[in-house]
Design a protein around this motif. Structure first.
Motif, short mmCIF file in Angstrom:
data_model
loop_
_atom_site.label_atom_id
_atom_site.label_comp_id
_atom_site.label_asym_id
_atom_site.label_seq_id
_atom_site.Cartn_x
_atom_site.Cartn_y
_atom_site.Cartn_z
N SER A 38 0.86 -1.18 0.00
CA SER A 38 0.00 0.00 0.00
C SER A 38 0.89 1.23 0.00
O SER A 38 1.93 1.26 0.67
CB SER A 38 -0.91 0.00 1.24
N VAL A 39 0.51 2.24 -0.76
CA VAL A 39 1.31 3.46 -0.86
C VAL A 39 0.46 4.66 -0.44
O VAL A 39 -0.77 4.62 -0.49
CB VAL A 39 1.85 3.67 -2.29
N SER A 40 1.14 5.71 -0.03
CA SER A 40 0.46 6.94 0.38
C SER A 40 1.29 8.14 -0.04
O SER A 40 2.49 8.21 0.24
CB SER A 40 0.26 6.95 1.90
N ASP A 41 0.64 9.08 -0.73
CA ASP A 41 1.28 10.33 -1.14
C ASP A 41 0.71 11.44 -0.27
O ASP A 41 -0.45 11.82 -0.43
CB ASP A 41 1.01 10.59 -2.63
N MET A 42 1.51 11.96 0.66
CA MET A 42 1.02 12.89 1.66
C MET A 42 1.69 14.25 1.52
O MET A 42 2.79 14.39 0.97
CB MET A 42 1.30 12.36 3.08
N VAL A 43 1.01 15.27 2.05
CA VAL A 43 1.57 16.63 2.15
C VAL A 43 1.60 17.00 3.63
O VAL A 43 0.55 17.06 4.28
CB VAL A 43 0.72 17.65 1.37
N PHE A 44 2.80 17.22 4.17
CA PHE A 44 2.97 17.66 5.55
C PHE A 44 3.17 19.17 5.56
O PHE A 44 3.91 19.73 4.72
CB PHE A 44 4.18 16.98 6.19
N ASN A 45 2.55 19.85 6.50
CA ASN A 45 2.70 21.29 6.65
C ASN A 45 3.33 21.58 8.00
O ASN A 45 2.78 21.24 9.05
CB ASN A 45 1.34 21.98 6.56
N LYS A 63 -6.78 1.62 3.83
CA LYS A 63 -6.50 2.82 3.06
C LYS A 63 -5.42 3.60 3.80
O LYS A 63 -5.69 4.25 4.81
CB LYS A 63 -7.77 3.67 2.90
N LEU A 64 -4.18 3.51 3.32
CA LEU A 64 -3.04 4.05 4.05
C LEU A 64 -3.13 5.56 4.21
O LEU A 64 -2.72 6.11 5.24
CB LEU A 64 -1.74 3.67 3.33
N ASP A 65 -3.69 6.27 3.22
CA ASP A 65 -3.80 7.73 3.32
C ASP A 65 -4.54 8.14 4.58
O ASP A 65 -4.10 9.01 5.34
CB ASP A 65 -4.54 8.28 2.09
N SER A 66 -5.70 7.54 4.82
CA SER A 66 -6.52 7.92 5.98
C SER A 66 -5.83 7.57 7.28
O SER A 66 -5.90 8.33 8.26
CB SER A 66 -7.88 7.21 5.92
N SER A 124 -3.67 13.97 2.73
CA SER A 124 -3.35 13.22 1.51
C SER A 124 -3.38 14.15 0.31
O SER A 124 -4.15 15.12 0.28
CB SER A 124 -4.34 12.07 1.32
N ARG A 125 -2.56 13.86 -0.66
CA ARG A 125 -2.47 14.77 -1.81
C ARG A 125 -3.79 14.86 -2.56
O ARG A 125 -4.15 15.92 -3.06
CB ARG A 125 -1.36 14.32 -2.75
#
Length: 748
Positions: free
Chosen positions: A157-164, A233-236, A275-276
């Motif tokens: 499973s992959v996840s494309d995330m945006v950290f702020n 669902k890795l994003d969540s 998540s992106r």
């Protein structure tokens, strides 16, 4: 012989007062269907923050699988979280349908048991020579783990995330990137391991810095492995893991940076992840044209942690049900490295704490101090509202809020004052201050010298949070509190070295609607205020016994010889030919068709209440909202069944044994404006059902005076949206009309 006082509708009025008292107990933040907010937890705060499991029946038994100490708590604001979880489960169900060609063959559970030091290793390796079908084949340092799904293929499973990251001064260098990735990896690995997922890799693919907002946007790509079902669902999972413990993640990154002597994260104020696919598009850094004269309504300069599907036109009237930060917070005045570099000792230290100038009241719930001693040490903690200035050397005005003996934690560790010996104290909001004097029975309390030796005490902040500031104070070199004229026994300015725990929302849930400035917390009034003040206070001396005022019998026609100063309480039999002039508003039993010039209650609700086993007669001859009906008698098999949380409506049933019942339509009005609209009716229904036993006790007690209530054995209620009076041909015929109609969500 004295005449008895005249009662027009005593049974109905007393019953309504009882209902109002019961309903007032439940005036808290609620939803239209209160069961949607019921959540399991160890206490209300844990249930409201965690939303771990829904318990729609309201019974603690539904939470038993979560462990000892878990119960069902009401009005937690978890409805949005539960709806989001349901939506996510539906998405996962759709994902599970992707492998239609995959043939699933069920195997005995013992075939999925393997030896390994951890479950993740057992799940990844699934080595045949490590199988443990009997459960006792594992060697030293290994355990037999079941439920590994080793009969299923390993999925990635992959996840494309945006950290702020808010508050940084620029992009991260290589050493800082390593600190950031390792810390985030450790946090997520713990969470994912608990749900049987192995976090494989984490990499930073891009950094964008926005100087105007002191914001660093970091693109992060993660990979993980696991064996479904269920599909994940890795994003969540990543998004919730970071955002629900953002303060802990922020503190861990800052601590790791300090330990590595990298100061890039020193001013890190906040961290969030999205998540992106859910991230909003960021506007351009520079404006595209000339500035407009009014706001354009463009999106914010950086995405929110959980963006909404569409922006709202205006701020909502009701705050979000889930706090953005946990209620319990702490402020530390030193890092672990700074602890090891602090060597100055004293008996005690005195210092001030203050709330933010625009902040609410806070409740101090605990305090840690630093001593390198590992033996038993005696401690005392004194406190007073206001500053310690000019209050040194005397215990007058100080309160002892903690004392006892505790074993020191030793070098590099904070020593906590036991919670069972700590008395919680509050600091008023909007810049309120409170002084603290901590002393030991030995000269082992470690403090820190100020960076500005020439400064005065209580002039600089040593540590702070959005709600609380800790100021420099003075070290005390003697015990007990020495006389301030002995200046050599005080050192200033000096820093208290320790941690302070506090509750930022001590008046929850009411503090969710805005800052509460002081304690005790505000309380909702039990009854609305009077509409008009009395003309003037009574100056005469009160009598020993109450005076019974005997009213005269009402006349059919007004006596023209005397003009009453107030209108009569009941209408005439026939209307007058011309409008009369009243000197005060009349008291009506139902809402007027048009607004009056006098104040009105901001919230009202309508409920239908059915009393079972009443007399076959009306409480009042002219009460249109009262109706006599027949309802089904309760079955013997249901006599011991658990009472549901929300009552169902009473219905007339033919062919079954019936009992006499009285159905009333009640109008509830309160003066509070802190509750969302359209909730009072549902809250009243819940209050009546949850307090059924107490309500029946009060009603049956009325049977001693009014036989109408002596056999009432059940009260059933439901909420309706509005009531309308039955139409009449003329005002004179109104008294002959007995029943009104209900609409909205009412039905029989």
């Amino acid at each position: 012989m004295r005449r008895r006082r005249s009662h027009r509708h005593p049974p109905l009025l007393i019953f309504c007062h009882v209902v109002i008292l019961i309903v007032s107990l439940l005036l808290v933040n609620a939803q239209e269907d209160p069961t949607l907010d019921y959540s399991c937890g160890t206490d209300w705060v844990n249930a409201a923050n965690g939303c771990s499991k829904q318990c729609p029946t309201g019974r603690d038994e539904e939470c038993a699988d979560l462990g000892e100490g878990h119960g069902c708590y009401y009005f937690t604001g978890c409805k949005p979280r539960f709806e989001e979880l349901k939506k996510e489960q539906e998405e996962l169900a759709a994902l599970n349908g992707d492998d239609e060609d995959e043939v699933i063959v069920e195997v005995p559970p013992e075939q999925n048991q393997f030896c390994a030091p951890t479950f993740i290793e057992a799940m990844l390796e699934c080595s045949k020579d490590k199988a443990c079908p009997a459960g006792n084949e594992c060697g030293e340092g290994e355990f037999c783990y079941g439920g590994t799904n080793c009969d299923r293929p390993l999925k990635e499973s992959v996840s494309d995330m945006v950290f702020n990251l808010q508050g940084l001064s620029g992009v991260m260098e290589e050493e800082d990137l390593t600190i950031f990735k390792n810390t985030v990896f450790d946090v997520l690995q713990q969470t994912l391991s608990d749900i049987k997922i192995h976090l494989d890799t984490i990499s930073v693919t891009n950094q964008r810095y926005f100087a105007s907002d002191a914001l660093l946007e970091v693109s992060v790509f993660l990979t993980a492995k696991y064996r479904p079902p269920p599909r994940r669902k890795l994003d969540s999972i990543v998004e919730n893991s970071i955002n629900l413990q953002k303060e802990s993640v922020r503190a861990a990154i800052k601590q790791a940076g300090n330990d590595a002597k990298r100061w890039h994260f020193t001013d890190l104020k906040e961290i969030s992840a999205v998540s992106r696919e859910n991230a909003t598009i960021r506007p351009t850094v520079s404006p595209t044209g000339a500035p407009t004269f009014s706001p354009t309504g463009l999106p914010s300069s950086y995405p929110t942690a959980s963006p909404s599907e569409s922006p709202s036109a205006a701020p909502s009237d009701v705050p979000s049900s889930i706090p953005s930060r946990e209620h319990i917070q702490e402020v530390a005045t030193a890092t672990s490295n700074e602890l090891k570099s602090s060597t100055d000792g004293s008996y005690g230290v005195v210092f001030n704490m203050r709330t933010a100038v625009d902040g609410p009241v806070v409740l101090i719930t605990g305090l840690d101090f630093y001593t390198e001693n590992t033996d038993l040490v005696g401690f005392e903690l004194w406190s007073r509202l206001g500053s310690f200035k000019n209050k040194l050397g005397t215990y007058e005005g100080w309160d002892l809020i903690a004392s006892g003996v505790v074993r020191g934690a030793g070098y590099g560790k904070f020593t906590s004052i036991p919670s069972n010996s700590f008395t919680e104290v509050s600091i008023p909001g909007r810049g309120g201050e409170r002084a603290f004097y901590l002393t030991l029975n030995k000269m082992d309390l470690i403090y820190k010298a100020s960076e500005v030796e020439s400064a005065e005490s209580d002039s600089r902040v040593t540590a702070s949070s959005p709600e609380l500031e800790i100021y420099e104070g003075e070290a005390v070199l003697s015990y007990p509190f020495p006389d301030p004229t002995q200046a050599y026994l005080y050192r200033s300015p000096r820093l208290f070295v320790g941690k302070v725990q506090y509750d930022r929302l001590p008046c929850k849930p009411f503090s969710l609607y805005g800052p509460v400035i002081d304690i005790p917390c505000v309380e909702i009034p039990t009854m609305p205020p009077t509409k008009r003040p009395t003309p003037r206070p009574i100056e005469s001396i009160p009598t020993q016994q109450p005076i019974e005022v005997v009213t005269a019998e009402p006349t059919v026609d007004p006596d023209q010889s005397t003009l009453q100063s107030l209108p009569t309480m009941s209408p005439l039999l026939a209307p007058s030919l011309s409008p009369s002039v009243s000197f005060a508003p009349t008291i009506s039993t139902s809402p007027t068709l048009y607004p009056t010039s006098s104040p009105v209650d901001p919230i009202r609700a309508y409920i239908v209440v059915t009393l079972h086993h009443t007399r076959n007669r009306d409480m009042s001859a002219d009460m249109w909202s009262e109706e006599q009906i027949k309802v089904a008698a309760p079955l013997e098999s249901n006599a011991t069944s658990a009472t549901p949380v929300v009552a169902t409506r009473s219905v007339e049933v033919e062919g079954l044994e019936t009992v006499q019942a009285t159905k009333l339509t009640l109008v509830l009005k309160i003066s509070s404006t802190t509750l969302p609209l359209n909730l009072l009716g549902n809250m009243a229904v819940v209050a009546i059902e949850m307090n059924q036993e107490e309500l029946l006790t009060e009603i049956n007690a009325l049977g001693e005076l009014y036989q109408f209530f002596e056999n009432v054995d059940q009260v059933v209620s439901f909420s309706i949206s509005s009531v309308t009076e039955a139409p009449v041909a003329s005002p004179a015929e109104k008294e002959t009309t007995q029943h009104g109609t209900t609409d909205g969500n009412s039905s029989e």
